[in-house]
Design a protein around this motif. Structure first.
Motif, PDB file in Angstrom:
ATOM      1  N   VAL A 174     -20.237   9.997 -32.345  1.00  0.00           N
ATOM      2  CA  VAL A 174     -20.774  11.093 -31.344  1.00  0.00           C
ATOM      3  C   VAL A 174     -19.527  12.041 -30.580  1.00  0.00           C
ATOM      4  N   THR A 202     -26.119  20.341 -27.600  1.00  0.00           N
ATOM      5  CA  THR A 202     -26.592  19.897 -26.520  1.00  0.00           C
ATOM      6  C   THR A 202     -27.825  19.067 -26.514  1.00  0.00           C
ATOM      7  N   SER A 241     -17.322  14.088 -24.966  1.00  0.00           N
ATOM      8  CA  SER A 241     -18.836  14.397 -24.705  1.00  0.00           C
ATOM      9  C   SER A 241     -18.886  14.513 -23.001  1.00  0.00           C
ATOM     10  N   ARG A 291     -21.600  24.623 -28.878  1.00  0.00           N
ATOM     11  CA  ARG A 291     -22.208  23.412 -28.325  1.00  0.00           C
ATOM     12  C   ARG A 291     -23.340  23.917 -27.169  1.00  0.00           C
ATOM     13  N   VAL A 326     -20.579  16.428 -27.400  1.00  0.00           N
ATOM     14  CA  VAL A 326     -21.983  16.519 -27.245  1.00  0.00           C
ATOM     15  C   VAL A 326     -22.490  16.537 -25.779  1.00  0.00           C
ATOM     16  N   VAL A 358     -28.841  11.206 -26.988  1.00  0.00           N
ATOM     17  CA  VAL A 358     -28.651  10.630 -28.400  1.00  0.00           C
ATOM     18  C   VAL A 358     -29.011   9.144 -28.442  1.00  0.00           C
ATOM     19  N   VAL A 392     -22.816  12.968 -35.019  1.00  0.00           N
ATOM     20  CA  VAL A 392     -23.557  14.018 -34.263  1.00  0.00           C
ATOM     21  C   VAL A 392     -22.449  14.824 -33.528  1.00  0.00           C
ATOM     22  N   GLN A 393     -22.404  16.253 -33.735  1.00  0.00           N
ATOM     23  CA  GLN A 393     -21.387  17.017 -33.109  1.00  0.00           C
ATOM     24  C   GLN A 393     -21.710  18.333 -32.532  1.00  0.00           C
ATOM     25  N   ASN A 394     -21.082  18.656 -31.336  1.00  0.00           N
ATOM     26  CA  ASN A 394     -21.229  19.853 -31.033  1.00  0.00           C
ATOM     27  C   ASN A 394     -22.522  20.614 -30.901  1.00  0.00           C
TER      28      ASN A 394
END
Length: 370
Positions: free
Chosen positions: A121, A102, A147, A74, A124, A111, A98-100
């Motif tokens: 999401v 920066t 996130s 991440r 993030v 994002v 959308v994962q893991n």
């Protein structure tokens, strides 16, 4: 006698022509493609783009349905806008995750989910983006979870223009933003659950209808080392501007020097029929401040069935807000947890399981403490 030669030539040309490789269900960056965008463009529906650690100086637009972009680490998979590109990742297709990773240093959002259904999401980190960390606009049936957002000159997390939304915002941390969480016209099955919105200039704001805010920590929102919004608001916990029929339950709203809860009008639209239940609102400059429009006073904004605010209130106080700092000068975020292996929980909101939080909710993920 000429036809066989022509046929042979066609076969030879066919044998020499390049073929598109079968990329399979998983595409690796940079092993197979040097950029995330190139991998996204080549991916088939349902594929996963797995991104190895590195700084990717690009803006990624997703138009392929059911795609997943997943970082292997991440804090080390970084999409960097270099303060010259608008967005980190733009989701413009349904059922995208959308994962893991920066996203940082963008002129708009880290994002941005636009007109998408079924988005997700997760895990993030969005830091030092000029407008929003994570934004969902005209998007429905989605989850923003686990996130972190800081350094946003608008809102760390933003949901807007969806009705009905069917969006869940849960388990997130927002600090050092102009606003931790902002909702504009995000109504109908809108759930904000178990988040930490502390150490911003303002914790939460909404003008929405029929939304649930349950189990959140909204405290100490007077952070000077954060970007300022144009209206200069500062020191407020939770602001409802013209919103109606919202449920606000089991939140800890504390130590906000302006007001813990500010009920105001949006234009001539007053707050109305908002229900507050089992919250702890304490230690604020003013725990509850009511400022409805004189043209259209609100009604039935009740706190634990004891205090109801109807009619005209006092104007919102003008705070002597500190100047604020540029978004790209906000301190770097602390290290955030990695996404666990295995499937993520489903998107069911399940607001009943969120209890009144303690003041150290997600302290291990936060840099600004009470």
């Amino acid at each position: 006698m000429r036809a066989p030669y022509a046929f042979t030539a066609v076969l030879l040309l066919a044998g020499c022509s390049p073929t598109t490789p079968d990329l399979g269900a998983e595409i690796n960056v940079p092993a197979q493609f040097g950029t995330i965008q190139a991998a996204v463009d080549a991916a088939r529906e349902g594929a996963t783009v797995v991104v190895s650690p590195g700084v990717y100086k690009e803006s990624v637009e997703v138009r392929t349905r059911s795609l997943t972009i997943r970082g292997l680490q991440r804090g080390s998979v970084i999409i960097d806008g270099e303060v010259e590109r608008d967005n980190g990742i733009v989701v413009a297709a349904p059922e995208v995750s959308v994962q893991n990773l920066t996203v940082r240093n963008h002129l708009q959002s880290g994002v941005a989910v636009t007109r998408s259904r079924g988005f997700r999401v997760s895990y993030v980190t969005a830091s030092n983006n000029a407008r929003h960390g994570v934004q969902a606009s005209e998007a429905q049936h989605g989850v923003i979870e686990q996130s972190y957002a800081s350094g946003s000159a608008d809102a760390g997390f933003s949901v807007g223009r969806c009705a009905p939304c069917d969006v869940v915002v849960r388990g997130n941390v927002a600090e050092r933003n102009a606003v931790g969480y902002a909702a504009a016209d995000a109504s109908g099955r809108m759930f904000v659950l178990g988040n930490r919105f502390s150490g911003n200039r303002v914790g939460m704001t909404t003008n929405s209808e029929d939304a649930s805010f349950v189990g959140n920590l909204v405290s100490d929102n007077s952070e000077a080392l954060s970007p300022a919004q144009a209206d200069g608001a500062f020191g407020f916990g939770f602001g409802i501007a013209g919103g109606s029929k919202n449920l606000v339950a089991r939140n800890l709203i504390s130590n906000n020097p302006g007001a813990g809860v500010a009920l105001g009008s949006s234009g001539n639209v007053p707050p109305a029929d908002n229900r507050f239940s089992d919250n702890m609102i304490t230690g604020n400059g003013e725990d509850v401040l009511y400022a409805a429009s004189r043209q259209a006073p609100g009604r039935n904004n009740c706190f634990d069935r004891e205090r109801c605010y109807d009619g005209v209130g006092d104007p919102l106080p003008k705070s002597s807000a500190p100047r604020g700092i540029p978004f790209n000068q906000v301190a770097a975020p602390p290290l955030q947890p990695e996404m666990p292996e295995g499937p993520l929980p489903d998107g069911t909101p399940n607001a009943d399981r969120y209890v009144l939080p303690s003041e150290d909710l997600f302290d291990d993920r936060a840099a600004v403490r009470a």
